[in-house]
Design a protein around this motif. Structure first.
Motif, PDB file in Angstrom:
ATOM      1  N   LEU A   1     -15.131 -21.101 129.595  1.00  0.00           N
ATOM      2  CA  LEU A   1     -16.318 -21.812 129.121  1.00  0.00           C
ATOM      3  C   LEU A   1     -16.658 -21.318 127.715  1.00  0.00           C
ATOM      4  CD1 LEU A   1     -18.661 -21.741 132.274  1.00  0.00           C
ATOM      5  CD2 LEU A   1     -17.195 -23.605 131.470  1.00  0.00           C
ATOM      6  N   ASP A   2     -16.981 -22.242 126.832  1.00  0.00           N
ATOM      7  CA  ASP A   2     -17.503 -21.872 125.510  1.00  0.00           C
ATOM      8  C   ASP A   2     -19.013 -21.793 125.628  1.00  0.00           C
ATOM      9  OD1 ASP A   2     -15.441 -21.495 123.753  1.00  0.00           O
ATOM     10  OD2 ASP A   2     -15.244 -23.630 123.297  1.00  0.00           O
ATOM     11  N   ILE A   3     -19.569 -20.647 125.319  1.00  0.00           N
ATOM     12  CA  ILE A   3     -21.024 -20.484 125.421  1.00  0.00           C
ATOM     13  C   ILE A   3     -21.559 -20.195 124.022  1.00  0.00           C
ATOM     14  CG2 ILE A   3     -22.902 -19.192 126.497  1.00  0.00           C
ATOM     15  CD1 ILE A   3     -20.997 -18.544 128.811  1.00  0.00           C
ATOM     16  N   VAL A   4     -22.373 -21.106 123.526  1.00  0.00           N
ATOM     17  CA  VAL A   4     -22.878 -20.999 122.153  1.00  0.00           C
ATOM     18  C   VAL A   4     -24.387 -20.850 122.202  1.00  0.00           C
ATOM     19  CG1 VAL A   4     -23.019 -22.159 119.914  1.00  0.00           C
ATOM     20  CG2 VAL A   4     -20.993 -22.457 121.343  1.00  0.00           C
ATOM     21  N   ASP A   5     -24.892 -19.916 121.438  1.00  0.00           N
ATOM     22  CA  ASP A   5     -26.340 -19.708 121.363  1.00  0.00           C
ATOM     23  C   ASP A   5     -26.944 -20.707 120.372  1.00  0.00           C
ATOM     24  OD1 ASP A   5     -28.897 -18.851 121.127  1.00  0.00           O
ATOM     25  OD2 ASP A   5     -28.418 -16.789 120.569  1.00  0.00           O
ATOM     26  N   LEU A   6     -27.728 -21.650 120.889  1.00  0.00           N
ATOM     27  CA  LEU A   6     -28.329 -22.685 120.033  1.00  0.00           C
ATOM     28  C   LEU A   6     -29.784 -22.373 119.686  1.00  0.00           C
ATOM     29  CD1 LEU A   6     -27.258 -26.135 121.570  1.00  0.00           C
ATOM     30  CD2 LEU A   6     -26.123 -24.808 119.809  1.00  0.00           C
ATOM     31  N   THR A   7     -30.248 -21.199 120.081  1.00  0.00           N
ATOM     32  CA  THR A   7     -31.684 -20.923 119.977  1.00  0.00           C
ATOM     33  C   THR A   7     -32.234 -21.190 118.572  1.00  0.00           C
ATOM     34  OG1 THR A   7     -31.303 -19.196 121.606  1.00  0.00           O
ATOM     35  CG2 THR A   7     -33.462 -19.219 120.550  1.00  0.00           C
ATOM     36  N   ASP A   8     -31.462 -20.797 117.551  1.00  0.00           N
ATOM     37  CA  ASP A   8     -31.988 -20.972 116.190  1.00  0.00           C
ATOM     38  C   ASP A   8     -31.656 -22.330 115.589  1.00  0.00           C
ATOM     39  OD1 ASP A   8     -33.121 -18.480 116.238  1.00  0.00           O
ATOM     40  OD2 ASP A   8     -31.275 -17.505 115.556  1.00  0.00           O
ATOM     41  N   SER A   9     -30.726 -23.054 116.208  1.00  0.00           N
ATOM     42  CA  SER A   9     -30.305 -24.308 115.562  1.00  0.00           C
ATOM     43  C   SER A   9     -30.839 -25.561 116.248  1.00  0.00           C
ATOM     44  CB  SER A   9     -28.779 -24.364 115.491  1.00  0.00           C
ATOM     45  OG  SER A   9     -28.233 -24.113 116.757  1.00  0.00           O
ATOM     46  N   LEU A  10     -31.221 -25.483 117.516  1.00  0.00           N
ATOM     47  CA  LEU A  10     -31.749 -26.672 118.197  1.00  0.00           C
ATOM     48  C   LEU A  10     -33.104 -26.329 118.796  1.00  0.00           C
ATOM     49  CD1 LEU A  10     -31.175 -29.604 119.069  1.00  0.00           C
ATOM     50  CD2 LEU A  10     -30.081 -28.705 121.121  1.00  0.00           C
ATOM     51  N   LYS A  11     -34.115 -26.492 117.986  1.00  0.00           N
ATOM     52  CA  LYS A  11     -35.449 -26.078 118.434  1.00  0.00           C
ATOM     53  C   LYS A  11     -36.250 -27.295 118.894  1.00  0.00           C
ATOM     54  CE  LYS A  11     -36.135 -22.072 115.435  1.00  0.00           C
ATOM     55  NZ  LYS A  11     -36.156 -21.063 116.463  1.00  0.00           N
ATOM     56  N   PRO A  12     -36.926 -27.191 120.015  1.00  0.00           N
ATOM     57  CA  PRO A  12     -37.837 -28.283 120.394  1.00  0.00           C
ATOM     58  C   PRO A  12     -39.135 -28.197 119.602  1.00  0.00           C
ATOM     59  CG  PRO A  12     -37.770 -26.612 122.118  1.00  0.00           C
ATOM     60  CD  PRO A  12     -36.887 -26.115 121.010  1.00  0.00           C
TER      61      PRO A  12
END
Ligand SMILES: C[S@@+](CC[C@H](N)C(=O)[O-])C[C@H]1O[C@@H](n2cnc3c(N)ncnc32)[C@H](O)[C@@H]1O
Length: 397
Positions: A352-363
């Motif tokens: 599995l590729d697990i990518v941290d999107l916390t800083d790039s996809l913000k609600p």
């Protein structure tokens, strides 16, 4: 009180106060909103607003919760040398004589929280809420956070995923969305609101599942239990009993989601190998002959399905490669870094590729009145299935 002194309920500060009461935010949060409404103190106008728009209009609010709030409000106004409206004393006296404190401690006590997503004027271009600026869902939940294997409470990651769905509807609209560990069902309500082509919720706890179904109906959605039946009815949501430990490969392959969601599901190390197995099968599902054995994936070229159901539309011929494969969005609070790292290592082993999107996809912040919830506490992960031998796990902590 002069008519011109009445507070306008559409003012943001009044809306926040009302939303916080309906969501059953802690009393201190309500008092701080009340002070903002009154320009620094809880004036008689603010008290009148609370009586008229919060307590009278919403008479079914949880009595022990209101009793506690009234006590704190009266104490605060008296401490500030303000004047308390007589109705507050009367109401508080009524609660004291009618409800005992131990009703708060009942293990199976259910309450109804109303979660309001507030779209500020500058969010009005969003298609999710073109006319109404407030979207409210009613949710039965438990005051005991452990009830229903933790699934009868609203956890912060589901608030985060809900904000994400409403902020970025294009990621979910017209897609088959499947949630694992759905709890009270809030994420499913948001998915239905942004018109996912199909919403399938699941949980491994039966009492949680029963409560979830109740919540969907409470919010005017129909509940179905048959995953194979696809009728395109976006007012219905499917609910599945799906413990990760016993979910069969064929059961998972039948779901064929475009998007998998999970909120606050990474917390129990014992469950993690099962969770990763479930994710791997769901995310590698474009090839019905994919096998998951001992943490490894193997592929055979796909053939047409004998059950007459179509292959997913992102399936690209016979080379077994997806044009655009399914993706999972997992929101979590990292409470134990070892458990979290264990999830990452299991995911890596399972391709599995697990990518941290916390800083790039913000609600967007659609819950500005909630002081018990902080977007910054939540990590957002995007999980996809690797279809090459390359190892490209991206991680920023
Ligand atoms: C912390 S709660 C989160 C609930 C909801 N997603 C939220 O964020 O509000 C974890 C959820 O995962 C479910 N769960 C835990 N272990 C599970 C398992 N082994 N199989 C299926 N569901 C499980 C629980 O029943 C519960 O609903």
């Amino acid at each position: 009180m002069a008519a011109e002194q009445v507070l306008d309920p559409s003012l943001p500060s009044c809306r926040y106060l009302l939303s916080a009461i309906l969501a059953m935010e802690p009393s201190d949060c309500l008092l701080s909103h009340a002070r903002v409404c009154g320009g620094g103190s809880i004036t008689e106008q603010v008290q009148q607003f609370i009586l008229d728009h919060c307590l009278s209009t919403h008479g079914d609010l949880h009595a022990p919760y209101l009793k506690n709030f009234l006590k704190k409000l009266i104490t605060q106004v008296e401490c500030d040398h303000g004047s308390v409206l007589d109705q507050f004393y009367e109401l508080y006296a009524h609660y004291i004589t009618s409800f005992k404190d131990d009703s708060l401690g009942k293990r199976d006590s259910r309450i109804c929280k109303r979660i309001s997503f507030i779209f500020r004027d500058d969010y009005s271009e969003l298609q999710t809420c073109p006319h109404s600026r407030v979207l409210t869902f009613s949710l039965k939940c438990s005051i005991n956070m452990l009830e229903g294997d933790t699934g009868c409470s609203i956890w912060p990651s589901s608030l985060f995923l809900s904000e994400l769905i409403l902020s970025h509807p294009e990621l979910f609209s017209n897609k088959l969305c499947f949630e694992i560990g759905s709890g009270v069902g809030l994420v499913g309500l948001c998915l239905a609101h942004v018109k996912a082509s199909e919403v399938i919720l699941s949980d491994g706890d039966l009492s949680t599942l029963a409560n979830m179904k109740l919540n969907l109906e409470l919010n005017n959605l129909n509940v179905e239990t048959d995953t194979l039946q696809r009728n395109g009815d976006t007012s219905s949501v499917k609910c599945l009993y799906l413990p990760w430990e016993s979910a069969s490969e064929s059961q998972l392959q039948d779901i064929m989601p475009n998007v998998v969601l999970g909120a606050d599901v990474i917390y129990d190390p014992v469950c993690l190998p099962h969770l990763v197995r479930v994710l791997t099968i769901l995310l590698s599902r474009m090839n019905p002959n994919t096998k998951y054995e001992n943490g490894e994936l193997s592929y055979k070229c796909a053939t047409d399905r004998s059950d007459g159901r179509c292959k997913p539309d992102n399936y690209d011929g016979c080379n077994c490669e997806p044009k655009e494969g399914p993706v999972a969005y997992i929101a979590c609070v990292i409470r134990n870094i070892e458990t979290f790292n264990y999830f990452l290592s299991l995911g890596d082993k399972a391709s599995l590729d697990i990518v941290d999107l916390t800083d790039s996809l913000k609600p967007m912040n659609l819950l500005p009145y909630m002081q018990s919830y902080n977007q910054a506490d939540i990590k957002l992960l995007r999980v996809t299935c690797r279809h090459t031998n390359q190892t490209t796990v991206t991680w920023e902590l």
